[in-house]
Design a protein around this motif. Structure first.
Motif, mmCIF file in Angstrom:
data_model
loop_
_atom_site.group_PDB
_atom_site.id
_atom_site.type_symbol
_atom_site.label_atom_id
_atom_site.label_comp_id
_atom_site.label_asym_id
_atom_site.label_seq_id
_atom_site.Cartn_x
_atom_site.Cartn_y
_atom_site.Cartn_z
ATOM 1 N N SER A 1 -5.303 0.594 2.906
ATOM 2 C CA SER A 1 -5.802 -0.375 1.931
ATOM 3 C C SER A 1 -7.322 -0.291 1.863
ATOM 4 C CB SER A 1 -5.404 -1.789 2.345
ATOM 5 O OG SER A 1 -6.199 -2.747 1.677
ATOM 6 N N GLU A 2 -7.882 -0.462 0.664
ATOM 7 C CA GLU A 2 -9.331 -0.530 0.490
ATOM 8 C C GLU A 2 -9.960 -1.517 1.459
ATOM 9 O OE1 GLU A 2 -10.476 -1.916 -3.416
ATOM 10 O OE2 GLU A 2 -12.501 -2.447 -2.778
ATOM 11 N N PHE B 1 2.612 1.629 -3.493
ATOM 12 C CA PHE B 1 1.798 2.145 -4.602
ATOM 13 C C PHE B 1 1.502 3.638 -4.448
ATOM 14 C CE2 PHE B 1 0.833 -2.430 -5.221
ATOM 15 C CZ PHE B 1 1.257 -2.519 -6.537
ATOM 16 N N VAL C 1 -5.622 2.796 -1.330
ATOM 17 C CA VAL C 1 -5.178 1.951 -2.440
ATOM 18 C C VAL C 1 -6.224 0.852 -2.627
ATOM 19 C CG1 VAL C 1 -3.365 0.423 -3.291
ATOM 20 C CG2 VAL C 1 -2.779 2.426 -1.896
ATOM 21 N N ASP C 2 -6.846 0.816 -3.810
ATOM 22 C CA ASP C 2 -7.877 -0.195 -3.986
ATOM 23 C C ASP C 2 -7.271 -1.523 -4.411
ATOM 24 O OD1 ASP C 2 -7.645 -0.264 -6.811
ATOM 25 O OD2 ASP C 2 -9.170 1.282 -7.065
ATOM 26 N N GLU C 3 -8.129 -2.518 -4.572
ATOM 27 C CA GLU C 3 -7.663 -3.876 -4.872
ATOM 28 C C GLU C 3 -6.805 -3.934 -6.124
ATOM 29 O OE1 GLU C 3 -10.307 -7.425 -3.377
ATOM 30 O OE2 GLU C 3 -11.114 -6.433 -5.139
ATOM 31 N N GLU C 4 -7.067 -3.003 -7.034
ATOM 32 C CA GLU C 4 -6.297 -3.007 -8.272
ATOM 33 C C GLU C 4 -5.160 -1.994 -8.231
ATOM 34 O OE1 GLU C 4 -9.416 -2.617 -11.129
ATOM 35 O OE2 GLU C 4 -10.261 -4.535 -10.530
ATOM 36 N N SER C 5 -4.832 -1.544 -7.014
ATOM 37 C CA SER C 5 -3.686 -0.675 -6.760
ATOM 38 C C SER C 5 -3.831 0.726 -7.315
ATOM 39 C CB SER C 5 -2.383 -1.312 -7.274
ATOM 40 O OG SER C 5 -2.287 -2.630 -6.812
ATOM 41 N N GLU C 6 -5.056 1.109 -7.649
ATOM 42 C CA GLU C 6 -5.308 2.508 -7.977
ATOM 43 C C GLU C 6 -5.403 3.287 -6.671
ATOM 44 O OE1 GLU C 6 -6.628 4.001 -11.114
ATOM 45 O OE2 GLU C 6 -5.875 2.271 -12.225
ATOM 46 N N VAL C 7 -4.940 4.542 -6.710
ATOM 47 C CA VAL C 7 -4.943 5.357 -5.499
ATOM 48 C C VAL C 7 -6.022 6.435 -5.602
ATOM 49 C CG1 VAL C 7 -3.573 6.792 -3.957
ATOM 50 C CG2 VAL C 7 -2.456 4.984 -5.297
ATOM 51 N N VAL D 1 0.851 -1.193 0.000
ATOM 52 C CA VAL D 1 0.000 0.000 0.000
ATOM 53 C C VAL D 1 0.887 1.243 0.000
ATOM 54 C CG1 VAL D 1 -1.591 1.272 1.490
ATOM 55 C CG2 VAL D 1 -2.004 -1.148 0.995
#
Lengths: 355, 355
Positions: free
Chosen positions: A126-127, A81, A158-164, A78
């Motif tokens: 983390s999401e 990213f 940081v979502d599951e797909e590592s977008e912030v 987290v």
């Protein structure tokens, strides 16, 4: 040029300091050399600026690469990213001591750790984790920050797909100018609201309490929370036998909503006391929407905030925060959390931020 | 013309039947006269078509007016406001027996109780009450309805200010066409995701699993739910010692999310099995957003649904329903609730409706 890792800190010599700190704001100088947090070394490994880092604790001589550093848990993904995302956006940033609420100090674009200014204090999440209201307030207030108070408190999810997703947290000052005198009046307590057969003209049209029963109907219906507030001020009488009016209304509210009704009433009271008109936020999935300066309902202006009343120990799921903030943004309002604490309300606002 | 009330039914004679039923669809004919539900009589009183109704149980001769009928609790305000709102929109409608899930049968515009067609089956709800998933499913399915199955199940929520929001509930059939064969591959289980250093080309670019680590980086990161699914199918190996790969990933997911991870994994599995690609719905405050027909990530098309995974006994707060449905509408998607039941998933969609 060789970097070494002792399990906590990555170290390099003079050349590393020149190349990474002086030129690009990684790490901090130490004894002429360079000290890097694992997340900073991870970014250098990811970019290929460094191929491997030597592990002081490992005699095999096999170096640590990007993937094994991430897998080792020395660096939280987290954090990685968020660090990478902010670097990609052109910022220099420094990790803080891990005990801080703040995970990264982000400098204004074009500045770095050798300057004094701080643009953002960033906390990563983390999401899939939760975060309590107290921590969000600490981020907003920056109470643990020694740095410039002008910096903005930011939650980076940081979502599951590592977008912030960045959320700016703030402690807003609320003030409005809606104060209207209303002569006292009577109403009928129905099961879910109060009906006012002969309301004072100012009640709805100026002070914006309740709704008319119909466009061409002067009768006004008040929500239970409006009625409880007006009754507690002595403005409204509902004539229930053997019980104080305000108590009868609050009891009715609690029947369906439990303690949530008390919480909403306290928030309603605080907003009215600040000269702000709260109306139902149902269509926006919130407790209230607010109007700061109402002189007449024919000329309402835009409602500024969506308000959610929550207990002070509420634990937020990032997904719900994201939902609230996105919806508020879509209707050009700010999301406001009203945390009911002993003796008052703590206000906390959250907005989407693009750093 | 005199109407009388016995505490359950309001009755009138031949003239009342002609004037209210024959001409305007109120009540139902009975023995040449008219029978009205209290909510229908309330609307006639509200409009002033009738001034008072005689109370059979009261010898004083004092009639019941609109306000006293509402205060008597013979009519629920929530029902009254929905009835009025639909009448204002030009519909004729009939209350049902109170034991039904359906509160009102609404006829198509221009038709009435003397016709066979039904446009909507409406269930009323106060903003302040809750409703369980089973009841929402019953509304969607119309299982208790004898009437035309072509009618739409509608939840009508009355907010604190007596505004009505209509939600159309449905049981959608889900189908997509995204099926791609992927050669088996290996990944590293990190703390919150799986990193795939050498992914098969189809993994991300065609089957849309995971994300590239960076635009120009071929390495793919998978979310734990994606990784658990791929591992359970034998496509992904993460090489954890002493434990089956899929179990190791699921354990990691449960560490943070508890049973919510299992619920999400079941929904993920069901969507993939239907040829639909679920990706994170975080930015929309949902569990997933979905793509039905993915042939290449370069040509994704619009995502159709936002999905929220919930236990089958979930109790909905109308405010949260309103929030989800409004946000989904704003991004041109449909809100889908995935209720995890024994042996599968029950799907329930909700959309804003303007009757």
């Amino acid at each position: 040029m060789q970097l070494t890792f002792d399990g906590e800190t990555v170290r390099g010599g003079n050349e590393a300091r020149e190349r990474f700190y002086d030129a690009r704001g990684y790490g901090r100088p130490h004894d002429g050399g360079l000290e890097l947090a694992p997340v900073e070394a991870g970014h250098l490994l990811f970019r290929g600026d460094v191929t491997t880092v030597r592990d002081d604790r490992d005699d095999s001589g096999e170096g640590i690469g990007f993937e094994s550093l991430l897998a080792s848990r020395a660096v939280s993904e987290v954090d990685f990213f968020v660090y990478k995302e902010l670097r990609d956006r052109g910022f220099y940033l420094s990790p803080t001591d891990s005990a801080d609420v703040t995970d990264f100090i982000v400098y204004p674009r074009g500045q770095g750790p050798w300057d004094d200014a701080v643009a953002y204090r960033v906390t990563t999440l983390s999401e899939r984790a939760t975060i309590d209201a107290g921590t969000l307030q600490a981020i907003a207030r920056g109470i643990d920050a020694e740095e410039d108070e002008a910096s903005t408190g930011v939650l980076a999810v940081v979502d599951e797909e590592s977008e912030v997703t960045y959320l700016e947290l703030d402690v807003p000052t609320l003030s409005g100018s809606t104060y209207h005198d209303i002569p006292s009046f009577e109403g009928d307590l129905l099961s879910d609201r109060v009906l006012v057969p002969e309301p004072p003209a100012a009640l709805h049209d100026r002070a914006f309490y309740g709704q008319r029963l119909d466009r061409d109907d002067d009768r006004v219906q008040l929500s239970l929370v409006e009625a409880a507030y007006l009754s507690s001020r002595g403005d409204l009488a509902v004539g229930v036998e053997d019980v104080a009016d305000a108590d009868a209304i609050v009891d009715r509210g609690r029947e369906v909503e439990g303690e949530r009704f008390d919480r909403r009433l306290r928030v309603y009271d605080a907003l009215r006391s600040a000269g702000i008109v709260p109306k139902t936020g149902f269509k926006f999935g919130a407790d209230f929407r607010t109007y700061a300066d109402v002189d007449s309902v024919d000329d309402l202006g835009h409602s500024e905030f969506l308000v959610r009343a929550l207990p002070a120990d509420h634990s937020f799921v990032p997904r719900d925060l994201s939902l609230d903030v996105r919806l508020a943004h879509g209707v050009r309002k700010r999301m406001l959390f009203a945390l009911t604490v002993q003796g008052g309300i703590d206000w906390l606002s959250a907005e989407r931020l693009t750093p």
